[in-house]
Design an enzyme around this catalytic site. Structure first.
Site, PDB file in Angstrom:
ATOM      1  N   SER A   5      57.567   4.490  57.791  1.00  0.00           N
ATOM      2  CA  SER A   5      58.934   4.877  58.103  1.00  0.00           C
ATOM      3  C   SER A   5      59.905   3.873  57.518  1.00  0.00           C
ATOM      4  CB  SER A   5      59.165   4.962  59.612  1.00  0.00           C
ATOM      5  OG  SER A   5      60.541   5.197  59.894  1.00  0.00           O
ATOM      6  N   TYR A  41      58.832   1.591  67.990  1.00  0.00           N
ATOM      7  CA  TYR A  41      58.393   2.496  66.922  1.00  0.00           C
ATOM      8  C   TYR A  41      58.363   1.778  65.581  1.00  0.00           C
ATOM      9  CZ  TYR A  41      58.281   6.577  63.824  1.00  0.00           C
ATOM     10  OH  TYR A  41      57.947   7.485  62.852  1.00  0.00           O
TER      11      TYR A  41
END
Length: 253
Positions: free
Chosen positions: A145, A157
């Site tokens: 990501s 995350y």
């Protein structure tokens, strides 16, 4: 149709929606026989039916990748069986995104996110890669990501995706000499947001060269490249498919 993946088998985790679904559909369109994996049999069958309706080959393999080695091994075994004895391409896409600040994250949530986002692909790769080596080669694609490198206030995350990108390089060093290429894709903002989230997601891509959110299909195109022979000399990279979010700033005039 180029059929760049003709004759190959692929396991895509988290393939019942969004990026994972687009990757499964793109692989099938390029000739691969795809194991569509996820928790929902209903959504999984919908993806499979769509692929078959377009002339592709796919089957659904249910899995709840909770981070346990047993769950990852069970998926590897069942997908191998369904695909006729081998997995040529593995896409580690399944993941969860918690909406919590550091202080608001309890230990249970922390453990769950690391279990799904890091432990599950770790043990799935551990189960699949040796069989790829024995079969003479393969390709593993991890989903990272952009927020693992461009800091935003999503620490839990972000840290799991940073771990995945580090594992990508380590696995390339471990398995590359044995014929298994390991790479990662780092998507930009490509989620299909709810109405409430649309404006925030669009704002996050302001000031980028692309100037817009991406589509799942654009990520899938990169996955096809990394899975096929066009990337035969590519090992251990994190391919940014993020509209330039992490590499360039566009100043409005």
């Amino acid at each position: 149709m180029s059929m760049r993946l003709a004759g190959r088998t692929a396991l895509v985790t988290g393939a019942t929606s969004n990026i994972g679904r687009a990757i499964a559909e793109a692989f099938a369109r390029e000739g691969a026989y795809v194991a569509v994996s996820g928790r929902s049999a209903e959504r999984g069958q919908e993806v499979v039916d769509g692929i078959r309706a377009r002339g592709g080959r796919a089957d659904f393999v249910r899995a709840d990748l909770d981070g346990s080695a047993a769950a990852s091994r069970a998926l590897a075994q069942e997908a191998t069986r369904v695909l006729g004895g081998r997995i040529d391409v593995l896409v580690n896409n399944a993941g969860i995104y918690p909406h919590a600040t550091t202080a608001a994250t309890d230990e249970k949530t922390f453990d769950q996110v690391y279990a799904v986002n890091v432990k599950a692909p770790y043990f799935l790769t551990a189960a699949v890669a040796p069989a790829m080596v024995e079969a003479g080669g393969g390709a593993i694609i991890n989903l990272g990501s952009w927020i693992s490198r461009l800091g935003i206030a999503s620490p839990l995350y972000s840290s799991t995706k940073g771990a995945i990108e580090t594992l990508t390089r380590a696995w390339a060093a471990e398995f590359g000499p044995q014929g298994v290429r390991v790479n990662a894709i780092s998507p930009g903002v490509v989620l299909a947001p709810t109405a409430r989230e649309t404006r925030t997601a669009e704002i996050m891509m302001k000031g980028t060269p692309a100037g817009r959110m991406g589509t799942p299909e654009e990520i899938a195109n990169a996955a096809v490249y990394l899975a096929g022979d066009d990337s035969s000399f590519v090992h251990g990279i994190v391919l940014d498919v993020d509209g330039g979010r992490t590499t360039a700033a566009v100043i409005a005039h």
